[in-house]
Design an enzyme around this catalytic site. Sequence first.
Site, PDB file in Angstrom:
ATOM      1  N   ASP A 173      -6.489  -6.527   4.104  1.00 10.04           N
ATOM      2  CA  ASP A 173      -5.862  -5.205   4.086  1.00 10.04           C
ATOM      3  C   ASP A 173      -5.978  -4.585   5.478  1.00 10.04           C
ATOM      4  OD1 ASP A 173      -4.991  -2.629   3.548  1.00 10.04           O
ATOM      5  OD2 ASP A 173      -6.716  -2.092   2.283  1.00 10.04           O
ATOM      6  N   SER A 224       0.831  -1.205   0.000  1.00 13.03           N
ATOM      7  CA  SER A 224       0.000   0.000   0.000  1.00 13.03           C
ATOM      8  C   SER A 224       0.865   1.253   0.000  1.00 13.03           C
ATOM      9  CB  SER A 224      -0.912   0.004   1.221  1.00 13.03           C
ATOM     10  OG  SER A 224      -1.445   1.310   1.381  1.00 13.03           O
ATOM     11  N   MET A 226     -12.075   4.119  -0.871  1.00 13.78           N
ATOM     12  CA  MET A 226     -12.793   4.331   0.394  1.00 13.78           C
ATOM     13  C   MET A 226     -13.517   5.661   0.242  1.00 13.78           C
ATOM     14  SD  MET A 226      -9.786   2.923   2.804  1.00 13.78           S
ATOM     15  CE  MET A 226      -8.662   3.088   1.434  1.00 13.78           C
ATOM     16  N   MET A 255      -9.133   7.956  -0.559  1.00 12.74           N
ATOM     17  CA  MET A 255     -10.032   8.307   0.557  1.00 12.74           C
ATOM     18  C   MET A 255     -10.568   9.717   0.328  1.00 12.74           C
ATOM     19  SD  MET A 255      -7.859   6.989   3.812  1.00 12.74           S
ATOM     20  CE  MET A 255      -6.843   5.507   3.750  1.00 12.74           C
ATOM     21  N   ASP A 291      -4.716   3.627  -2.067  1.00 15.56           N
ATOM     22  CA  ASP A 291      -5.853   3.910  -1.194  1.00 15.56           C
ATOM     23  C   ASP A 291      -6.428   5.293  -1.500  1.00 15.56           C
ATOM     24  OD1 ASP A 291      -6.044   1.595   0.603  1.00 15.56           O
ATOM     25  OD2 ASP A 291      -3.986   2.155   1.148  1.00 15.56           O
ATOM     26  N   HIS A 301      -8.090   0.879  -4.182  1.00 18.15           N
ATOM     27  CA  HIS A 301      -9.048   0.613  -3.101  1.00 18.15           C
ATOM     28  C   HIS A 301      -9.774   1.922  -2.815  1.00 18.15           C
ATOM     29  CE1 HIS A 301      -9.517  -0.403   1.488  1.00 18.15           C
ATOM     30  NE2 HIS A 301     -10.670  -0.375   0.870  1.00 18.15           N
ATOM     31  N   MET A 340     -11.498  -6.167   5.123  1.00 20.20           N
ATOM     32  CA  MET A 340     -10.627  -5.243   5.861  1.00 20.20           C
ATOM     33  C   MET A 340     -10.282  -5.841   7.219  1.00 20.20           C
ATOM     34  SD  MET A 340     -10.049  -2.558   3.996  1.00 20.20           S
ATOM     35  CE  MET A 340      -9.192  -1.638   5.270  1.00 20.20           C
ATOM     36  N   HIS A 348      -0.958  -1.141  -4.303  1.00 16.93           N
ATOM     37  CA  HIS A 348      -2.271  -0.847  -3.724  1.00 16.93           C
ATOM     38  C   HIS A 348      -2.382   0.660  -3.501  1.00 16.93           C
ATOM     39  CE1 HIS A 348      -5.793  -2.040  -1.214  1.00 16.93           C
ATOM     40  NE2 HIS A 348      -5.435  -1.046  -0.417  1.00 16.93           N
TER      41      HIS A 348
HETATM   42  C1  DX5 Z   1      -6.391   1.451   5.414  1.00 17.83           C
HETATM   43  C2  DX5 Z   1      -5.878   1.147   4.039  1.00 17.83           C
HETATM   44  C3  DX5 Z   1      -4.748   0.206   3.992  1.00 17.83           C
HETATM   45  C4  DX5 Z   1      -3.517   0.684   4.746  1.00 17.83           C
HETATM   46  C5  DX5 Z   1      -2.808  -0.509   5.261  1.00 17.83           C
HETATM   47  O1  DX5 Z   1      -7.617   2.084   5.333  1.00 17.83           O
HETATM   48  O2  DX5 Z   1      -6.893   0.581   3.247  1.00 17.83           O
HETATM   49  O3  DX5 Z   1      -4.408  -0.140   2.670  1.00 17.83           O
HETATM   50  O4  DX5 Z   1      -2.632   1.413   3.973  1.00 17.83           O
HETATM   51  O5  DX5 Z   1      -1.709  -0.067   6.007  1.00 17.83           O
HETATM   52  P1  DX5 Z   1      -0.986  -1.050   7.016  1.00 17.83           P
HETATM   53  O6  DX5 Z   1      -0.473  -2.216   6.247  1.00 17.83           O
HETATM   54  O7  DX5 Z   1       0.087  -0.217   7.590  1.00 17.83           O
HETATM   55  O8  DX5 Z   1      -2.024  -1.456   8.034  1.00 17.83           O
HETATM   56 ZN    ZN Z   2      -6.370  -0.302   1.297  1.00 16.68          ZN
END
Ligand code: DX5
Ligand code: ZN
Length: 224
Positions: free
Chosen positions: A173, A8, A66, A35, A33, A64, A135, A31
């Site tokens: 994840d 990620s 969110m 948001m 993220d 991903h 998750m 990956h």
């Molecule tokens: C959290 C994200 C993850 C996050 C994971 O909302 O979706 O992808 O980056 O980070 P680690 O591996 O540090 O928990």
């Molecule tokens: Zn993620």
Amino acid sequence: MGVQISPSLLSADFARLADELSAIARADWAHVDVMDNHFVPNLTLGRPVVEALAAVSPVPLDCHLMIADPDRWAPGYVDAGARSVTFHAEAAAAPIRLARELRALGARAGLAVKPSTSVEPYLELLPEFDMILVMTVEPGFGGQPFLEHALPSVRRVRQAVAASGLDVWVQVDGGVNEQTIERCAEAGADVFVAGSAVFGSENAGSAIDSLRALATRACATVAG
Ligand code: DX5
Ligand code: ZN
């Protein structure tokens, strides 16, 4: 397909994203993220940055989302170059229609659930998806501790995928690291997202190798 590692970028240096992508060339995916400060209390990056990343990434992008209203925004991430687009079950108004749209545009379609969301209502939708993401932390931030109570959902999804005979990947994840990845693999995950465990380590390449080795061994133990 076997074990896949998707580091990620949330834990990467945002001022040097192209270099950070080169450092994870041994991974299967990157990956990303996304948001929006609505679906989760954090804001990261959006479509223009994904487009820039896709242009330089040595590995395909695993986006991903969110975000609220993925029905409206998710297809734009395929146009931006993501090869896999995962949206949240809790946010989508019409998940089947959206998954079909993503696939029609040429991407893999993923459905994500938060740790406490029941996977049960979504199991009958497996044929519509290429991946289910369970998750293992509350979405929003990297570096949180792994939530053990999400593992029964991973097991349930794996069992349903096996019963269906479909090749749907099961992604975990959040809090995935050398201490937790084996339990995820034993529960049936085959795609592992790791942010801090990869980008917080001295050497991202060797962190990927050791996570892959641990997960592969744990999968072999279960299969054997
Ligand atoms: C959290 C994200 C993850 C996050 C994971 O909302 O979706 O992808 O980056 O980070 P680690 O591996 O540090 O928990
Ligand atoms: Zn993620």
